[in-house]
Design an enzyme around this catalytic site. Structure first.
Site, PDB file in Angstrom:
ATOM      1  N   LYS A 190      36.056  59.721  48.260  1.00 16.90           N
ATOM      2  CA  LYS A 190      34.767  59.662  47.559  1.00 16.90           C
ATOM      3  C   LYS A 190      33.693  59.899  48.608  1.00 16.90           C
ATOM      4  O   LYS A 190      33.660  59.192  49.625  1.00 16.90           O
ATOM      5  CB  LYS A 190      34.557  58.285  46.921  1.00 16.90           C
ATOM      6  CG  LYS A 190      35.471  58.000  45.737  1.00 16.90           C
ATOM      7  CD  LYS A 190      35.206  56.639  45.145  1.00 16.90           C
ATOM      8  CE  LYS A 190      36.187  56.363  44.015  1.00 16.90           C
ATOM      9  NZ  LYS A 190      36.107  54.955  43.554  1.00 16.90           N
ATOM     10  N   GLU A 237      46.899  53.244  42.750  1.00 14.58           N
ATOM     11  CA  GLU A 237      45.704  53.287  43.601  1.00 14.58           C
ATOM     12  C   GLU A 237      45.252  51.869  43.959  1.00 14.58           C
ATOM     13  O   GLU A 237      45.117  51.023  43.070  1.00 14.58           O
ATOM     14  CB  GLU A 237      44.603  54.040  42.839  1.00 14.58           C
ATOM     15  CG  GLU A 237      43.330  54.288  43.617  1.00 14.58           C
ATOM     16  CD  GLU A 237      42.294  55.081  42.793  1.00 14.58           C
ATOM     17  OE1 GLU A 237      42.641  55.648  41.730  1.00 14.58           O
ATOM     18  OE2 GLU A 237      41.131  55.112  43.212  1.00 14.58           O
ATOM     19  N   LYS A 259      43.055  51.991  34.392  1.00 15.11           N
ATOM     20  CA  LYS A 259      42.749  50.808  35.195  1.00 15.11           C
ATOM     21  C   LYS A 259      43.705  49.701  34.773  1.00 15.11           C
ATOM     22  O   LYS A 259      43.972  49.526  33.563  1.00 15.11           O
ATOM     23  CB  LYS A 259      41.310  50.363  34.934  1.00 15.11           C
ATOM     24  CG  LYS A 259      40.270  51.385  35.381  1.00 15.11           C
ATOM     25  CD  LYS A 259      40.145  51.405  36.872  1.00 15.11           C
ATOM     26  CE  LYS A 259      38.967  52.254  37.317  1.00 15.11           C
ATOM     27  NZ  LYS A 259      38.886  52.331  38.787  1.00 15.11           N
ATOM     28  N   ASP A 288      45.174  52.455  38.536  1.00 15.50           N
ATOM     29  CA  ASP A 288      44.234  52.029  39.583  1.00 15.50           C
ATOM     30  C   ASP A 288      43.967  50.537  39.419  1.00 15.50           C
ATOM     31  O   ASP A 288      43.444  50.101  38.392  1.00 15.50           O
ATOM     32  CB  ASP A 288      42.919  52.825  39.464  1.00 15.50           C
ATOM     33  CG  ASP A 288      41.928  52.518  40.592  1.00 15.50           C
ATOM     34  OD1 ASP A 288      42.249  51.699  41.482  1.00 15.50           O
ATOM     35  OD2 ASP A 288      40.824  53.113  40.576  1.00 15.50           O
TER      36      ASP A 288
HETATM   37  O1  OSB Z   1      38.061  52.813  41.642  1.00 14.56           O
HETATM   38  O2  OSB Z   1      37.946  54.882  41.248  1.00 14.56           O
HETATM   39  C1  OSB Z   1      37.479  53.749  41.123  1.00 14.56           C
HETATM   40  C2  OSB Z   1      34.420  53.830  38.806  1.00 14.56           C
HETATM   41  C3  OSB Z   1      33.598  52.957  39.472  1.00 14.56           C
HETATM   42  C4  OSB Z   1      34.032  52.321  40.607  1.00 14.56           C
HETATM   43  C5  OSB Z   1      35.318  52.582  41.102  1.00 14.56           C
HETATM   44  C6  OSB Z   1      36.148  53.475  40.459  1.00 14.56           C
HETATM   45  C7  OSB Z   1      35.708  54.081  39.272  1.00 14.56           C
HETATM   46  C8  OSB Z   1      36.533  54.987  38.472  1.00 14.56           C
HETATM   47  C9  OSB Z   1      35.819  55.959  37.589  1.00 14.56           C
HETATM   48  O3  OSB Z   1      37.730  54.951  38.431  1.00 14.56           O
HETATM   49  C10 OSB Z   1      35.934  57.361  38.055  1.00 14.56           C
HETATM   50  C11 OSB Z   1      34.969  58.278  37.342  1.00 14.56           C
HETATM   51  O4  OSB Z   1      35.278  58.689  36.233  1.00 14.56           O
HETATM   52  O5  OSB Z   1      33.896  58.568  37.875  1.00 14.56           O
HETATM   53 MG    MG Z   2      39.763  53.567  42.624  1.00 12.08          MG
END
Ligand code: OSB
Ligand code: MG
Length: 376
Positions: free
Chosen positions: A264, A215, A164, A190
């Site tokens: 997702k 991302e 992140k 991300d």
């Molecule tokens: O942006 O992918 C994302 C977790 C919570 C909200 C958004 C995101 C995420 C993650 C974690 O990146 C992904 C995971 O390990 O489940």
């Molecule tokens: Mg994401």
């Protein structure tokens, strides 16, 4: 398939680790498990929701409300369902609330697969026997802490490292990872919408680090500026927050807003729409991967089944149970079958049983809806 009963269980699970993104700290996981009952079979799914409306507009509270007031009554008032792909159409008059739709539809998909005597993966048309997975690392206080986590997860064999980023914690973090672990580590960033086009100099600087993708760098509801940005970047842009439907994906592809899409199930309103986006991307040569919402075991099992589809060609964020949980609500827990790989279960439905003891330990409340009760 006659559905006799729907149960909503609200669970609250403490995360083993601290997980922070550019939109803030996620202190614990608060979610619903929906179970749908038909005779002696039960289908399960869990909501992707977070405690606060900071990733999207939904929360576990809004999901619970929409399910009780609208989606469960709609399900019970419909003629008998012959295939779970009919559910998305059934819910269409209700605008958005995708995570609420996804959790009820997901439980019906699991029930349907169990009813047919096949795995959820096969019911969806997935062929892979195992999938490659990566891990998502949150924002840490220091670069050293990020480096330590990258080391731990590469040692465990994870096939993709996602970190992140946010303004001030971007180039220095990525540079440090490349210096420590070399140019070949499969690495991505991300941003969770933390930048605007005014920050283009920072995003261009990231171009030199050979990231697999960046991302959702720009606004959560944007596909126009992302197209402008993609023209100026070598690194592929991957969209997460901006894509809620197959139509969104079509428009983003047409505009050139991204070269990769993170799917997702919760964000797109269920497995049926997720598969539709997968198919659309496949015919447009856009690779996809399965994102995560810090799921417990039931959600992870759904993600594994979805990832068995062919065009999930980039390792997703579905790590093992022990990434976030001291104890998971499924048994067996989800473990890597080989370094960086998860086996796609072949037993019926999601392929994991509920661990009742753990489930009850995290259970906050439970509500039951029967067909008769709703119609009275
Ligand atoms: O942006 O992918 C994302 C977790 C919570 C909200 C958004 C995101 C995420 C993650 C974690 O990146 C992904 C995971 O390990 O489940
Ligand atoms: Mg994401």
């Amino acid at each position: 398939m006659k559905i006799d009963k729907v149960e909503l269980s609200r669970l609250r699970m403490p995360l083993k680790i601290r997980f922070e993104t550019s939109f803030g700290l996620i202190p614990f996981k608060d979610f619903l498990v929906v179970s749908v009952h038909s005779g002696n079979l039960t289908g399960y799914a869990e909501s992707a929701s977070l405690p606060y409306p900071v990733y999207n507009e939904e929360t576990t509270g809004t999901i619970s409300y929409i399910l009780k007031e609208f989606l469960i009554p709609k399900l019970f008032s419909s003629e008998s369902i012959t295939h779970p792909s009919e559910i998305h159409e059934l819910f269409k008059p209700i605008r958005r609330h995708n995570m609420a739709k996804a959790v009820l539809e997901g439980a019906i998909w699991d029930l349907y697969a169990k009813h047919q005597g096949v795995s959820l993966a096969r019911a969806l048309g997935g062929k892979k026997r195992e999938i490659e997975v990566g891990v998502s690392i949150g924002i840490e206080d220091t670069v050293e802490e990020v480096l330590e986590k990258v080391g731990k997860f590469t040692d465990e064999g994870y096939k993709k490292i996602k970190v992140k980023i946010k303004p001030g914690q971007d180039v220095k973090v990525i540079r440090a990872i490349r210096e420590e672990y070399g140019p070949d580590l499969p690495l991505m960033a991300d941003a969770n919408s933390a930048y605007t086009l005014n920050d283009i100099h920072i995003l261009k600087e990231l171009d030199q680090y050979n990231l697999i993708m960046i991302e959702q760098p720009l606004a959560h509801d944007d596909i126009i500026d992302h197209a402008k940005l993609q023209k100026q970047l070598v690194t592929p842009i991957c969209l997460d927050e901006s894509i809620h439907t197959a139509e969104d994906a079509r428009k983003a592809i047409e505009l050139g807003s991204c070269k990769i899409i993170n799917i997702k199930v919760g964000r797109v309103g269920g497995l049926t729409e997720a598969k539709k986006i997968h198919d659309l991307c496949e015919s447009n040569h856009i690779p996809v991967w399965c994102g995560g919402m810090l799921e417990a075991g039931i959600g992870r099992a759904h993600n594994i089944a979805l990832s068995s589809l062919n065009n999930f060609s980039i390792p997703g964020d579905t790590s093992a149970s022990d990434r976030y949980w001291a104890y998971d609500i499924v048994q067996p827990e989800i473990i890597l079958s080989k370094p960086g790989k998860l086996e796609v279960p072949t037993s019926h439905g999601i392929g994991y049983e509920i661990n009742k003891t753990v489930f009850d330990q995290y259970l906050i409340n439970k509500e039951t809806f029967t067909n008769e009760l709703i119609l009275q």
